[in-house]
Design a protein around this motif. Structure first.
Motif, short mmCIF file in Angstrom:
data_model
loop_
_atom_site.label_atom_id
_atom_site.label_comp_id
_atom_site.label_asym_id
_atom_site.label_seq_id
_atom_site.Cartn_x
_atom_site.Cartn_y
_atom_site.Cartn_z
N ILE A 152 18.58 -4.29 37.68
CA ILE A 152 17.69 -4.57 38.82
C ILE A 152 17.22 -6.02 38.79
O ILE A 152 17.20 -6.70 39.82
N ALA A 153 16.84 -6.50 37.62
CA ALA A 153 16.36 -7.88 37.52
C ALA A 153 17.44 -8.88 37.92
O ALA A 153 17.16 -9.91 38.56
N LEU A 197 15.12 -8.76 27.05
CA LEU A 197 14.93 -8.76 28.50
C LEU A 197 14.01 -9.90 28.94
O LEU A 197 14.26 -10.56 29.95
N GLU A 198 12.95 -10.12 28.19
CA GLU A 198 12.02 -11.20 28.54
C GLU A 198 12.69 -12.57 28.42
O GLU A 198 12.43 -13.47 29.22
N PRO A 231 12.39 -14.35 32.13
CA PRO A 231 11.02 -14.65 31.71
C PRO A 231 10.00 -14.44 32.83
O PRO A 231 10.26 -14.76 34.00
N ASN A 232 8.88 -13.86 32.45
CA ASN A 232 7.75 -13.60 33.35
C ASN A 232 8.09 -12.65 34.50
O ASN A 232 7.44 -12.66 35.54
N ARG A 233 9.11 -11.80 34.28
CA ARG A 233 9.46 -10.81 35.32
C ARG A 233 9.59 -9.40 34.76
O ARG A 233 9.88 -8.47 35.51
N ILE A 234 9.36 -9.22 33.46
CA ILE A 234 9.59 -7.92 32.82
C ILE A 234 8.26 -7.25 32.46
O ILE A 234 7.35 -7.89 31.92
N ASP A 235 8.15 -5.97 32.76
CA ASP A 235 7.01 -5.15 32.34
C ASP A 235 7.50 -4.07 31.37
O ASP A 235 8.50 -3.40 31.65
N LEU A 236 6.79 -3.90 30.27
CA LEU A 236 7.10 -2.82 29.34
C LEU A 236 6.04 -1.73 29.51
O LEU A 236 4.92 -1.86 29.02
N GLY A 237 6.41 -0.67 30.22
CA GLY A 237 5.54 0.48 30.38
C GLY A 237 5.96 1.56 29.40
O GLY A 237 7.14 1.89 29.30
N LYS A 246 11.46 -9.32 11.99
CA LYS A 246 10.87 -9.93 13.18
C LYS A 246 11.70 -9.51 14.39
O LYS A 246 12.93 -9.58 14.36
N ALA A 247 11.02 -9.06 15.45
CA ALA A 247 11.72 -8.68 16.68
C ALA A 247 12.15 -9.94 17.41
O ALA A 247 11.32 -10.75 17.80
N THR A 248 13.42 -10.13 17.55
CA THR A 248 13.96 -11.34 18.17
C THR A 248 14.66 -10.99 19.49
O THR A 248 15.00 -9.82 19.71
N PRO A 249 14.87 -12.00 20.33
CA PRO A 249 14.54 -13.42 20.18
C PRO A 249 13.08 -13.70 20.52
O PRO A 249 12.51 -13.05 21.41
N MET A 250 12.47 -14.66 19.83
CA MET A 250 11.09 -15.03 20.08
C MET A 250 11.05 -16.16 21.11
O MET A 250 10.96 -17.34 20.78
N SER A 251 11.15 -15.81 22.37
CA SER A 251 11.08 -16.78 23.46
C SER A 251 9.61 -17.11 23.74
O SER A 251 8.70 -16.46 23.21
N PRO A 252 9.34 -18.12 24.58
CA PRO A 252 7.95 -18.58 24.77
C PRO A 252 7.02 -17.54 25.39
O PRO A 252 5.80 -17.62 25.19
N THR A 253 7.54 -16.58 26.14
CA THR A 253 6.67 -15.62 26.82
C THR A 253 6.86 -14.22 26.24
O THR A 253 7.90 -13.91 25.65
N THR A 254 5.85 -13.38 26.43
CA THR A 254 5.87 -12.01 25.94
C THR A 254 5.65 -11.06 27.12
O THR A 254 4.74 -11.28 27.92
N PRO A 255 6.47 -10.02 27.26
CA PRO A 255 6.27 -9.11 28.38
C PRO A 255 4.95 -8.36 28.24
O PRO A 255 4.58 -7.95 27.13
#
Length: 331
Positions: A63-64, A94-95, A99-105, A153-162
């Motif tokens: 979808i994204a 996914l994040e 980036p800045n478009r993913i929600d983890l529900g 460590k959960a990777t990849p560690m990108s600048p944003t977090t969902p």
């Protein structure tokens, strides 16, 4: 202005295949994206022949990739079945991709029949008592920590977090969401009782966290829109019948179409149950539905409502979301 979002369960409408239901999810997401809806979530249902959405974490990247601005997420991942570390890895990927478009529900209820729970957990029944701990570990992994001391460590560690959303239909999940500093969504379309108290409990227990400094809550509700109240009632008869069948434990392969559902007759107890289920739904012409949604958001003290509209034919579903977007002046 009230924000509107979409909750989609990939329902199998009359005379449609699971493949068509999933394609309709994609089409609806693109439609919602163009109309200006805030987010598009997909649910997780197992061994349910009338709903094709069994793996939302797989649907999210599809979808994204085919939308432009709408937030895309899970409504939600049933965490008792999964490793918090693995879920964190999936959503860090996914994040990084969107980036800045993913929600983890995430949700606490194991969901489905007992066999589903055993099948997902190698013959064991999941222990939902560990949910607060598992949810806390998941958040820590997302933030780059190692909460269980496994030197991972959960990777990849990108600048944003969902952002993490906790989905619930009771006050217990609301309190956990508040204490962990996550967002909260109350599922009125599942349980219409005590929702206001659950949201208040979330606000009362919210503790600022690295995820967010302020509490944020929303609600999800079934919505049926027609050009007139009479037309809306006609389309709602399909959902009325489907919910009644679910309450009675009847297995169905599709949602009944309104042509057949509107002609069905029910005994006194079935009629009573249909009326009770209407508290999970908002039905009417577009102006009536708009006001009901505003009133509902005011009652819950939220400024976002997730709309779950299951009607047939599929073109009517698209039209319903378009009518609401126009009524609320989404852009």
């Amino acid at each position: 202005m009230l924000k509107l979002s979409v909750l989609d369960q990939s329902p199998l409408l009359h005379n449609h295949t699971p493949q068509e239901a999933l394609q309709q999810t994609l089409t609806l997401a693109q439609h919602a994206d163009e109309l200006g809806y805030t987010r598009f979530w997909m649910s997780e249902h197992h061994s349910t022949t009338s709903l094709a959405g069994s793996a939302p974490e797989i649907l999210v990247p599809t979808i994204a990739a085919h939308t432009k601005q709408i937030r895309v997420g899970t409504g939600g991942v049933l965490l008792p079945h999964y490793s918090p570390f693995k879920v964190a890895e999936q959503f860090r990927v996914l994040e990084a991709m969107y980036p800045n478009r993913i929600d983890l529900g995430i949700g606490r209820a194991p969901g489905g029949q007992p066999g589903v729970n055993y099948a997902l957990n190698r013959g064991q029944y999941p222990d939902t008592k560990n949910y607060p701990t598992d949810a806390g570990h998941l958040i820590d992994y997302l933030l780059g920590h190692d909460p269980q001391g496994y030197q991972v460590k959960a990777t990849p560690m990108s600048p944003t977090t969902p952002p993490v959303w906790m989905l619930g239909s009771s006050g217990s999940s609301a309190q956990v969401a508040g204490e962990l500093g996550a967002s909260y969504n109350f599922a009125q379309f599942i349980n219409p009782e005590d929702g206001r108290e659950a949201v208040e409990r979330y606000y009362d227990h919210f503790i600022p966290s690295p995820l967010q400094e302020e509490p944020y809550a929303s609600i999800a509700v079934f919505v049926v829109v027609g050009d007139t109240d009479e037309e809306a009632e006609y389309y709602a008869s399909s959902l009325d019948t489907a919910l009644l069948m679910a309450d009675q434990g009847q297995r169905r392969d599709h949602f009944p179409n309104p042509e057949e559902a509107s002609q069905m007759t029910f005994n006194h107890f079935e009629q009573k149950r249909i009326v009770e289920n209407r508290s999970r739904m908002i039905v009417g012409n577009v102006e009536s539905v708009k006001q009901q949604l505003i009133d509902l958001a005011t009652h819950y003290q939220v400024n976002e409502v997730m709309v779950n509209s299951i009607v047939a034919p599929f073109e009517q579903r698209l039209a319903a979301y378009e009518k609401l977007a126009q009524a609320f002046h989404l852009s």
